[in-house]
Design a protein around this motif. Structure first.
Motif: not given
Length: 110
Positions: A19-41
């Motif tokens: 939980t603490s590792a996930t809580a430290a995650a950055d939602l906006s950074a996740g959105r930016e990184k997810a752009a690379q996943c968008a082709t498939c997912h």
């Protein structure tokens, strides 16, 4: 089922660490990184490739476990195994934060 106090305590610490590792995650950074996943997912987590799963709204525990499994080689897929090897723990936490935060609704057929 009877759970020993030692097992319960270990489970509690594991859940807190995750939980603490996930809580430290950055939602906006996740959105930016997810752009690379968008082709498939898809950026919205709804698969665009016929052999890719929908991951929108999946449990953060499941997403984290699967990405780590691909990265370690515990789980194999022709593309994901290669992609996941380049992900840091921070990348995984950010992607998990993004995809698990997507709200999914379902409509039952009439």
């Amino acid at each position: 089922m009877i759970v020993s106090p030692r097992a319960a305590l270990a489970g509690f610490f594991f859940a807190c660490a995750l939980t603490s590792a996930t809580a430290a995650a950055d939602l906006s950074a996740g959105r930016e990184k997810a752009a690379q996943c968008a082709t498939c997912h898809g950026l919205d987590g709804i698969a665009t490739a016929p052999d890719a799963p929908n991951i929108a709204g999946d449990s953060r525990y499941y997403l984290k476990d699967q990405l780590e499994a691909f990265r370690s080689g515990r789980r194999q897929h022709q593309q994901m195994s290669i992609i996941a090897q380049g992900l840091s723990d921070e990348d995984i936490a950010d992607l998990v934060a993004w995809y698990s935060a997507i709200e999914v609704t379902a409509t039952m057929p009439q």
